[in-house]
Design a protein around this motif. Structure first.
Motif, PDB file in Angstrom:
ATOM      1  N   GLU A 160      -9.114   9.228   6.124  1.00 54.41           N
ATOM      2  CA  GLU A 160      -9.570   8.430   4.977  1.00 54.41           C
ATOM      3  C   GLU A 160      -8.359   7.914   4.199  1.00 54.41           C
ATOM      4  O   GLU A 160      -8.380   6.823   3.646  1.00 54.41           O
ATOM      5  N   LYS A 161      -7.295   8.731   4.141  1.00 54.26           N
ATOM      6  CA  LYS A 161      -6.078   8.263   3.482  1.00 54.26           C
ATOM      7  C   LYS A 161      -5.213   7.521   4.506  1.00 54.26           C
ATOM      8  O   LYS A 161      -5.388   7.698   5.722  1.00 54.26           O
ATOM      9  N   LEU A 162      -4.315   6.702   4.002  1.00 55.59           N
ATOM     10  CA  LEU A 162      -3.434   5.930   4.878  1.00 55.59           C
ATOM     11  C   LEU A 162      -2.397   6.850   5.518  1.00 55.59           C
ATOM     12  O   LEU A 162      -1.645   7.536   4.825  1.00 55.59           O
ATOM     13  N   ASN A 163      -2.400   6.901   6.839  1.00 59.74           N
ATOM     14  CA  ASN A 163      -1.436   7.708   7.591  1.00 59.74           C
ATOM     15  C   ASN A 163      -0.393   6.783   8.220  1.00 59.74           C
ATOM     16  O   ASN A 163      -0.755   5.852   8.944  1.00 59.74           O
ATOM     17  N   GLN A 177     -11.925   2.867  12.400  1.00 63.16           N
ATOM     18  CA  GLN A 177     -10.550   3.254  12.074  1.00 63.16           C
ATOM     19  C   GLN A 177      -9.599   2.130  12.455  1.00 63.16           C
ATOM     20  O   GLN A 177      -9.662   1.598  13.572  1.00 63.16           O
ATOM     21  N   GLN A 224      -5.802   4.225   9.341  1.00 63.31           N
ATOM     22  CA  GLN A 224      -6.687   4.548   8.212  1.00 63.31           C
ATOM     23  C   GLN A 224      -8.116   4.158   8.556  1.00 63.31           C
ATOM     24  O   GLN A 224      -8.369   3.138   9.198  1.00 63.31           O
ATOM     25  N   ARG A 225      -9.072   4.966   8.112  1.00 61.10           N
ATOM     26  CA  ARG A 225     -10.483   4.610   8.270  1.00 61.10           C
ATOM     27  C   ARG A 225     -10.803   3.476   7.295  1.00 61.10           C
ATOM     28  O   ARG A 225     -10.267   3.418   6.196  1.00 61.10           O
ATOM     29  N   ASP A 245      -9.377  13.273   8.714  1.00 58.43           N
ATOM     30  CA  ASP A 245      -8.181  13.215   7.866  1.00 58.43           C
ATOM     31  C   ASP A 245      -7.680  11.784   7.689  1.00 58.43           C
ATOM     32  O   ASP A 245      -6.607  11.563   7.124  1.00 58.43           O
ATOM     33  N   LEU A 297       0.856  -1.185   0.000  1.00 59.75           N
ATOM     34  CA  LEU A 297       0.000   0.000   0.000  1.00 59.75           C
ATOM     35  C   LEU A 297       0.892   1.235   0.000  1.00 59.75           C
ATOM     36  O   LEU A 297       1.912   1.262   0.686  1.00 59.75           O
ATOM     37  N   GLU A 298       0.488   2.236  -0.757  1.00 58.18           N
ATOM     38  CA  GLU A 298       1.311   3.461  -0.839  1.00 58.18           C
ATOM     39  C   GLU A 298       1.052   4.363   0.355  1.00 58.18           C
ATOM     40  O   GLU A 298      -0.088   4.536   0.790  1.00 58.18           O
ATOM     41  N   PHE A 299       2.125   4.956   0.865  1.00 62.23           N
ATOM     42  CA  PHE A 299       1.982   5.953   1.942  1.00 62.23           C
ATOM     43  C   PHE A 299       3.202   6.837   1.945  1.00 62.23           C
ATOM     44  O   PHE A 299       4.232   6.522   1.323  1.00 62.23           O
ATOM     45  N   ASP A 300       3.065   7.944   2.648  1.00 65.73           N
ATOM     46  CA  ASP A 300       4.172   8.874   2.832  1.00 65.73           C
ATOM     47  C   ASP A 300       4.376   9.014   4.337  1.00 65.73           C
ATOM     48  O   ASP A 300       3.638   9.750   4.998  1.00 65.73           O
TER      49      ASP A 300
END
Lengths: 121, 144
Positions: free
Chosen positions: B42-45, B129, B75-76, B40, B24-27
């Motif tokens: 909804e995107k992968l943190n 979440q 992430q949610r 905030d 999975l992509e993340f920063d």
């Protein structure tokens, strides 16, 4: 003899809907259902979840008071995951602290109180 | 301005995670206050947080520092399949940080990984979440 308190509570519920409510869009995305219904904002707070190693989540939470009959035909009872679009904010029906996500108010169950948290649109 | 050694270590872990391709992509970003707003999420943190530091004298000339770094994966989720994918990512990050090739990070040596909670059931029930926290510990010896 008529039940004065019961009829008084019904009158108050009708007055809340008529005089203390504004329109919101209630939806159930999982089933593609949507309806515009009058709603009143109840308790409104900002909370922070339990943290794990310092990592935690924070969110705005509130209750909406809705007329049971307004939801019944389209949705039946509220369910976790339902959404309320109120102005620019989107709220999701979610259980607070292990409690059910909604509860009825008044002995005639004319009003339903749903617990929501603010989420991304 | 001096740089905190544990902050530098957390930065090195964040950089290491960002250089690798996961399923999975993340920063990943290093933070001091690891609180994610629900709206905030909804995107992968992926957040990297300095957690604890201890130091022990080995000899007159040498000190051993231990740095503990938390990696939060948040992430949610709307469906169980999303949880499966996130659990897979947690396993990948666990394996990656413990992998022999990644054991020297920022000049420090990996000594342990602890994944607790693997996921937080209360966050899933109350916020839909997914929250998982991986704590990685590194050891570094330096002159006293």
């Amino acid at each position: 003899m008529s039940d004065l308190l019961s009829s008084g509570a019904s009158w108050l519920a009708s007055q809340r809907r008529a005089k203390l409510a504004h329109d919101v869009t209630y939806s159930r995305p999982s089933e593609g259902l949507e309806a515009v219904v009058p709603a009143t904002v109840g308790r409104s707070e900002f909370e922070e979840s339990a943290g794990y190693g310092g990592v935690s989540a924070s969110f705005s939470t509130r209750d909406y008071l809705l007329t049971t009959a307004d939801l019944a035909d389209v949705f039946g009872e509220p369910a976790a995951g339902d959404r309320i679009l109120d102005g620019a904010a989107t709220w999701e029906v979610l259980s607070p602290g292990g409690q059910p996500p909604f509860g009825y108010s008044g002995q005639n169950r004319e009003t339903v109180r749903v617990h929501v948290k603010e989420v991304a649109p | 301005m001096s740089t905190s050694r544990i902050v530098a270590q957390a930065d090195a872990v964040a950089a290491l995670l960002n250089e690798h391709d996961f399923s999975l992509e993340f920063d990943a970003s290093r933070k001091y206050v690891p609180i994610v707003l629900l709206k905030d999420a909804e995107k992968l943190n992926v957040i990297v947080v300095p957690r604890a530091f201890s130091s022990e004298r080995l000899s007159r000339a040498e000190v051993e520092d231990t740095y503990s770094i938390d990696v939060g994966i948040i992430q949610r989720i709307q469906v169980d399949e999303a949880v499966d994918a996130l659990m897979g990512l947690v396993g990948e990050v666990n394996d990656f940080l413990s992998d022999a090739e990644q054991r020297i990070v920022g000049g420090a040596t990996w000594i342990s990984t602890n994944n607790d909670p693997i996921y937080a059931p209360d966050h899933m029930n109350e916020m839909r979440q997914f929250t998982s926290v991986i704590t990685v510990a590194y050891l570094m010896r330096r002159g006293a």
